[in-house]
Scaffold this motif. Structure first.
Motif, PDB file in Angstrom:
ATOM      1  N   ILE B  38       0.862  -1.184   0.000  1.00  0.00           N
ATOM      2  CA  ILE B  38       0.000   0.000   0.000  1.00  0.00           C
ATOM      3  C   ILE B  38       0.898   1.234   0.000  1.00  0.00           C
ATOM      4  N   LYS B  83     -12.288  -3.511  -2.936  1.00  0.00           N
ATOM      5  CA  LYS B  83     -12.601  -2.431  -2.000  1.00  0.00           C
ATOM      6  C   LYS B  83     -11.571  -1.320  -2.200  1.00  0.00           C
ATOM      7  N   GLU B  85      -9.656  -0.077  -0.119  1.00  0.00           N
ATOM      8  CA  GLU B  85      -8.414  -0.381   0.591  1.00  0.00           C
ATOM      9  C   GLU B  85      -7.568  -1.456  -0.088  1.00  0.00           C
ATOM     10  N   ASP B  86      -8.068  -2.006  -1.193  1.00  0.00           N
ATOM     11  CA  ASP B  86      -7.257  -2.943  -1.968  1.00  0.00           C
ATOM     12  C   ASP B  86      -6.300  -2.210  -2.901  1.00  0.00           C
ATOM     13  N   SER B  87      -6.456  -0.916  -2.999  1.00  0.00           N
ATOM     14  CA  SER B  87      -5.533  -0.123  -3.833  1.00  0.00           C
ATOM     15  C   SER B  87      -4.120  -0.269  -3.305  1.00  0.00           C
TER      16      SER B  87
END
Lengths: 114, 116
Positions: B38, B83, B85-87
């Motif tokens: 991330i 989602k 937050e999977d970025s």
């Protein structure tokens, strides 16, 4: 469980000056230790590793790291940096013996200033 | 020098959509891995794969994730319903022997996944 701490998120240094990137690890078992480098917009490349034997390991481009078991450290050093060394450096650890996943530190961005 | 190839280099997807990230490991390697990074954070282990099954997975690798080696050369990571937050940047790696051994992993250049 094991962990890696790289306290310095960014290290600016003038060209031809020496540099040390710090890495400390925590593990209850014997470990392998690694430094990976990530150049801008590229993947991770293995820079050097300690598996066993001599505690001082060297890379082909002038970096070296010393495994210090008593201080649980594996700091990366280079006596004279070049512009081309600008990159992010990740310290990593895995348990020795058999299969074990790698745990990475948060990385240190080395910025070499002309 | 043999390389691990990842495609695409950058993928943008809408939240809730399925994505498949593709990797071609080095041909004689037997062990395959996915890691993710991330933005601004550390590289995290997701999963390891050997002999057509998962060897180990992290707590991040929940039911939304799956891996497959569909044809003996590709190694894929599927996220079923993405989602925000999977970025992250997703790295594939392969190795001849388990773990790091004497040669270390070979990492691909990564796929940057952006979920909007």
């Amino acid at each position: 469980a094991q962990s890696v701490t790289q306290l310095d998120s960014q290290v600016p240094v003038f060209e031809e000056a020496p540099v040390e990137l710090r890495c400390n690890y925590s593990s209850s078992v014997s470990v392998y230790l690694f430094w990976y480098v990530q150049y801008p917009n590229q993947g991770l490349q293995l820079l050097l590793k300690y598996l066993s034997g001599s505690t001082l390991v060297e890379s082909i481009n002038g970096f070296e790291a010393e495994f210090n078991k008593s201080q649980t450290s594996f700091h990366l050093r280079k006596p004279s940096v070049h512009i081309s060394d600008t990159a992010e450096y990740f310290c990593a650890v895995s348990s020795s013996g058999g299969y074990q996943k790698v745990t990475f530190g948060t990385g240190t961005k080395l910025q070499v200033i002309p | 020098e043999p390389e691990v190839t990842q495609t695409p280099s950058h993928q943008v997807t809408q939240m809730g959509q399925e994505v498949i990230l593709r990797c071609v490991p080095i041909s004689n390697h037997l062990y395959f891995y996915w890691y993710r990074q991330i933005l601004g954070q550390k590289v995290e282990f997701l999963v390891s794969f050997y002999n057509n099954e998962i060897s180990e997975k992290s707590e991040i690798f929940d039911d939304q994730f799956s891996v497959e080696r569909p044809d003996g050369s590709n190694f894929t990571l599927k996220i079923r319903s993405t989602k925000l937050e999977d970025s992250a940047m997703y790295f594939c790696a392969s190795s001849v022997s388990p773990g790091q051994g004497s040669r270390g992993y070979t990492f691909g250049s990564g796929t940057r996944l952006t979920v909007v």
